[in-house]
Design a protein around this motif. Structure first.
Motif, PDB file in Angstrom:
ATOM      1  N   LEU A  49      -5.257   7.348  -1.747  1.00 45.60           N
ATOM      2  CA  LEU A  49      -6.148   6.463  -2.489  1.00 45.60           C
ATOM      3  C   LEU A  49      -7.041   5.687  -1.521  1.00 45.60           C
ATOM      4  O   LEU A  49      -6.571   4.835  -0.779  1.00 45.60           O
ATOM      5  CB  LEU A  49      -5.342   5.489  -3.354  1.00 45.60           C
ATOM      6  CG  LEU A  49      -4.398   6.127  -4.382  1.00 45.60           C
ATOM      7  CD1 LEU A  49      -3.647   5.052  -5.143  1.00 45.60           C
ATOM      8  CD2 LEU A  49      -5.168   7.018  -5.338  1.00 45.60           C
ATOM      9  N   ASN A  50      -8.326   6.023  -1.516  1.00 43.44           N
ATOM     10  CA  ASN A  50      -9.283   5.364  -0.610  1.00 43.44           C
ATOM     11  C   ASN A  50      -8.752   5.243   0.818  1.00 43.44           C
ATOM     12  O   ASN A  50      -8.587   4.137   1.350  1.00 43.44           O
ATOM     13  CB  ASN A  50      -9.641   3.967  -1.135  1.00 43.44           C
ATOM     14  CG  ASN A  50     -10.814   4.009  -2.097  1.00 43.44           C
ATOM     15  OD1 ASN A  50     -11.314   5.074  -2.433  1.00 43.44           O
ATOM     16  ND2 ASN A  50     -11.260   2.856  -2.527  1.00 43.44           N
ATOM     17  N   PRO A  51      -8.446   6.349   1.464  1.00 42.58           N
ATOM     18  CA  PRO A  51      -7.918   6.278   2.824  1.00 42.58           C
ATOM     19  C   PRO A  51      -8.882   5.570   3.780  1.00 42.58           C
ATOM     20  O   PRO A  51     -10.091   5.793   3.730  1.00 42.58           O
ATOM     21  CB  PRO A  51      -7.734   7.753   3.220  1.00 42.58           C
ATOM     22  CG  PRO A  51      -8.602   8.525   2.269  1.00 42.58           C
ATOM     23  CD  PRO A  51      -8.616   7.742   1.004  1.00 42.58           C
ATOM     24  N   LYS A 110       0.837  -1.202   0.000  1.00 42.89           N
ATOM     25  CA  LYS A 110       0.000   0.000   0.000  1.00 42.89           C
ATOM     26  C   LYS A 110       0.876   1.258   0.000  1.00 42.89           C
ATOM     27  O   LYS A 110       0.639   2.196  -0.781  1.00 42.89           O
ATOM     28  CB  LYS A 110      -0.917  -0.027   1.225  1.00 42.89           C
ATOM     29  CG  LYS A 110      -1.599   1.284   1.582  1.00 42.89           C
ATOM     30  CD  LYS A 110      -2.730   1.615   0.655  1.00 42.89           C
ATOM     31  CE  LYS A 110      -3.524   2.812   1.193  1.00 42.89           C
ATOM     32  NZ  LYS A 110      -4.536   3.275   0.222  1.00 42.89           N
ATOM     33  N   ARG A 111       1.889   1.277   0.847  1.00 45.55           N
ATOM     34  CA  ARG A 111       2.726   2.488   0.961  1.00 45.55           C
ATOM     35  C   ARG A 111       3.626   2.685  -0.252  1.00 45.55           C
ATOM     36  O   ARG A 111       3.991   3.817  -0.588  1.00 45.55           O
ATOM     37  CB  ARG A 111       3.537   2.419   2.247  1.00 45.55           C
ATOM     38  CG  ARG A 111       2.668   2.628   3.498  1.00 45.55           C
ATOM     39  CD  ARG A 111       3.394   2.353   4.784  1.00 45.55           C
ATOM     40  NE  ARG A 111       2.491   2.590   5.929  1.00 45.55           N
ATOM     41  CZ  ARG A 111       2.406   1.801   6.980  1.00 45.55           C
ATOM     42  NH1 ARG A 111       3.157   0.694   7.047  1.00 45.55           N
ATOM     43  NH2 ARG A 111       1.583   2.084   7.966  1.00 45.55           N
ATOM     44  N   LEU A 112       4.004   1.575  -0.916  1.00 45.06           N
ATOM     45  CA  LEU A 112       4.782   1.703  -2.151  1.00 45.06           C
ATOM     46  C   LEU A 112       3.937   2.359  -3.250  1.00 45.06           C
ATOM     47  O   LEU A 112       4.415   3.223  -3.995  1.00 45.06           O
ATOM     48  CB  LEU A 112       5.251   0.319  -2.631  1.00 45.06           C
ATOM     49  CG  LEU A 112       6.467  -0.280  -1.909  1.00 45.06           C
ATOM     50  CD1 LEU A 112       6.645  -1.734  -2.325  1.00 45.06           C
ATOM     51  CD2 LEU A 112       7.732   0.518  -2.222  1.00 45.06           C
ATOM     52  N   LEU A 113       2.682   1.936  -3.348  1.00 44.06           N
ATOM     53  CA  LEU A 113       1.805   2.430  -4.401  1.00 44.06           C
ATOM     54  C   LEU A 113       1.148   3.762  -4.045  1.00 44.06           C
ATOM     55  O   LEU A 113       0.792   4.543  -4.933  1.00 44.06           O
ATOM     56  CB  LEU A 113       0.709   1.395  -4.700  1.00 44.06           C
ATOM     57  CG  LEU A 113       1.192   0.069  -5.296  1.00 44.06           C
ATOM     58  CD1 LEU A 113       0.097  -0.973  -5.239  1.00 44.06           C
ATOM     59  CD2 LEU A 113       1.658   0.268  -6.728  1.00 44.06           C
TER      60      LEU A 113
END
Length: 343
Positions: free
Chosen positions: A130-132, A121-124
């Motif tokens: 994005l949808n937090p 998630k953190r890489l992307l």
């Protein structure tokens, strides 16, 4: 929707779907029913897809008090423990995880897999935009925040659970609001009023977006699982400003004359088009509309031509079935526009 129709006004319908190992599905059903009883969700129902061990459960929930929210929290904690830990099942069978199951993802998948999800998630999405808080959230209380109420608005539409089945058949969808959106915004207006919030600006926008542009055909009721006709609400709201009762009564008792008048007016407009030409008439009528402050409508290329009055064929005696054609007043006065390909 059937559960939504019998719920207490002001409560929300919650729909979840979980998966048990197929060989333990029957036991899982009974254990879920025990949780409904434990937390007093007496109206809850279960259905699903047995071949895959998939169970949907539906219940109604109020979010208007701390006690109700606490009951909901305790129930969801028990569901997550039952499905993910005791049975090794899935907290989501086929629908989006959203926020409701985000606090329980680590419980289901374990710490290693959960941390791997976060790394990806953190890489992307290094900025977390994005949808937090959807699927992955660091807030263990996220499923108890931003809860959507369904406040009482009008008994004509209070049973709506905002499923959206009505939307495909609405004539004004894409122009202004769909039936679902009309109900959503009217609910919001009523809730703000009760909270003492000024709704003047919102109601002014709703006049055109919600009231003036509703065709009030009732098509939405044909698609609605519980038969809600949003047009009935709109007609009720329109009736608040219906102060020209004498004009309405005259029209109702002289309808043939009114239709002839409508046809004559369209004849005049069509004659002006042929005499002046469409561009000049459009420009001239825009000026007249402005000077009359909207009392005289503006001519556009979409203006219909007058339609001839219906002529009835003489009665015949034979064995063919009879058809009664009830023509709308619009189709009795208005024909296709001059520029339409089909005449």
């Amino acid at each position: 929707p059937a559960v939504g129709a019998v719920r207490k006004t002001g409560t929300t319908v919650i729909i979840e779907d979980v998966t048990f190992p197929v060989e333990q599905l029957a036991i899982g059903v009974n254990r879920l029913i025990e949780l409904f009883d434990k937390h007093h969700y007496d109206e809850a129902i279960l259905f699903g897809h047995a071949l895959e061990g998939n169970l949907h459960f539906v219940f109604t929930q109020g979010f208007n008090s701390a006690q109700e929210v606490a009951r909901y929290q305790a129930f969801m904690d028990d569901v997550a423990q039952l499905v993910a830990v005791e049975f090794g099942g899935s907290l989501k069978a086929e629908h989006g995880t959203g926020r409701n199951m985000a606090p329980f993802v680590e419980l289901e998948w374990g710490s290693d897999a959960y941390q791997l999800m976060w790394q990806l998630k953190r890489l992307l999405d290094p900025n977390g935009i994005l949808n937090p808080d959807v699927v992955l959230s660091e807030d263990p209380q996220i499923h108890l925040k931003h809860l959507k109420p369904l406040p009482a608005a009008d008994e004509l539409v209070d049973k709506c659970i905002e499923c959206g089945f009505c939307e495909p058949v609405c004539p004004s969808k894409g122009l202004t609001l769909s039936p679902r959106q009309r109900i959503v915004i009217w609910r919001d207006i009523q809730a703000r009023r009760r909270a003492g919030i000024d709704t003047t600006e919102l109601e002014a926008a709703y006049q055109y977006q919600g009231i003036d542009t509703c065709a009030a055909t009732g098509l939405c009721a044909q698609r609605c699982p519980v038969g809600i006709n949003t047009g009935d609400l709109v007609k009720k709201l329109r009736s608040r400003d219906a102060d020209r009762t004498k004009t309405a009564e005259w029209l109702s008792t002289h309808f043939a004359t009114a239709l002839q008048g409508a046809r004559f007016t369209l004849h005049v407009a069509n004659g002006a088009r042929m005499l002046l030409g469409a561009p000049r008439l459009a420009k001239l009528s825009a000026t007249v509309t402005r000077l009359s402050k909207g009392q005289i409508p503006q001519w556009t290329n979409a203006m219909p031509q007058p339609e001839k009055a219906i002529r009835f064929s003489p009665a015949v005696s034979d064995e063919r079935p009879r058809v009664v054609y009830l023509a709308a007043c619009v189709s009795r006065a208005m024909g296709p526009a001059a520029g339409d390909h089909e005449q």
